[in-house]
Motif scaffolding. Structure first.
Motif, PDB file in Angstrom:
ATOM      1  N   ALA A  95       0.835  -1.206   0.000  1.00 14.29           N
ATOM      2  CA  ALA A  95       0.000   0.000   0.000  1.00 14.29           C
ATOM      3  C   ALA A  95       0.869   1.254   0.000  1.00 14.29           C
ATOM      4  N   GLU A  96       1.940   1.235   0.773  1.00 13.37           N
ATOM      5  CA  GLU A  96       2.855   2.367   0.831  1.00 13.37           C
ATOM      6  C   GLU A  96       3.512   2.600  -0.534  1.00 13.37           C
ATOM      7  N   LEU A  97       3.935   1.524  -1.182  1.00 18.10           N
ATOM      8  CA  LEU A  97       4.558   1.646  -2.501  1.00 18.10           C
ATOM      9  C   LEU A  97       3.567   2.143  -3.545  1.00 18.10           C
ATOM     10  N   ALA A  98       2.316   1.716  -3.454  1.00 21.37           N
ATOM     11  CA  ALA A  98       1.291   2.187  -4.389  1.00 21.37           C
ATOM     12  C   ALA A  98       1.101   3.696  -4.230  1.00 21.37           C
ATOM     13  N   GLU A  99       1.085   4.171  -3.001  1.00 20.10           N
ATOM     14  CA  GLU A  99       0.952   5.608  -2.757  1.00 20.10           C
ATOM     15  C   GLU A  99       2.163   6.364  -3.302  1.00 20.10           C
ATOM     16  N   GLN A 100       3.349   5.842  -3.081  1.00 21.40           N
ATOM     17  CA  GLN A 100       4.552   6.473  -3.626  1.00 21.40           C
ATOM     18  C   GLN A 100       4.502   6.514  -5.148  1.00 21.40           C
ATOM     19  N   GLN A 101       4.069   5.419  -5.748  1.00 22.70           N
ATOM     20  CA  GLN A 101       3.974   5.354  -7.201  1.00 22.70           C
ATOM     21  C   GLN A 101       2.994   6.399  -7.719  1.00 22.70           C
TER      22      GLN A 101
END
Length: 149
Positions: A95-101
């Motif tokens: 979820a954190e990586l999706a937000e960063q992306q």
């Protein structure tokens, strides 16, 4: 009695320098991993850390988890956790990586606009200032950018 028998180190144990050579991780980082309980020596011989052969895999795992975005604190929780908590950590990281992306894509769109902007300088671009005004009013970057266009 040999030092390895007195300390519990196996005859095939690795010094910190050998572990560093085998993993490509500086000895200072290995000492820090020890302080954080990420990779522990199996014993000490004459006050020096001695690592089991399995430490090569452990260090490789720590490095891999770091490369895919886990902090050292998260790695510690991952290593200490049980299967369910590891899955929760993975879900949280995804979820954190999706937000960063998403933030990267919004930033890319804004920068690409800046490259094509007819004003040739963001400081002279009305849309640029409109986007900043939207941010000041509490809009997200994406909302502000959409509204300016």
């Amino acid at each position: 009695m040999p030092a390895t028998e007195r300390t519990g180190a196996s005859p095939t144990s690795l010094s910190i320098g050998e572990l560093s050579e085998r993993t490509g991780v500086p000895t200072s980082a290995l000492r820090y991993y020890d302080e954080l309980d990420l990779v522990r020596p199996e014993a000490r011989a004459a006050g020096r850390r001695r690592y089991a052969e399995s430490a090569v895999r452990e260090v490789t795992l720590v490095r891999f988890l770091g490369e895919i975005g886990f902090s050292l604190a998260e790695i510690g929780r991952f290593l200490a956790g049980e299967s369910q908590s590891r899955q929760e950590l993975v879900e949280h990281k995804l979820a954190e990586l999706a937000e960063q992306q998403h933030r990267i894509e919004v930033a890319r769109t804004a920068l690409e606009h800046g490259q094509r902007c007819p004003a040739s300088d963001p400081m002279n671009c009305d849309r640029f200032w409109s986007i900043l005004d939207g941010r000041r009013r509490g809009l997200s970057l994406e909302e502000s950018h959409t509204q300016a266009h």
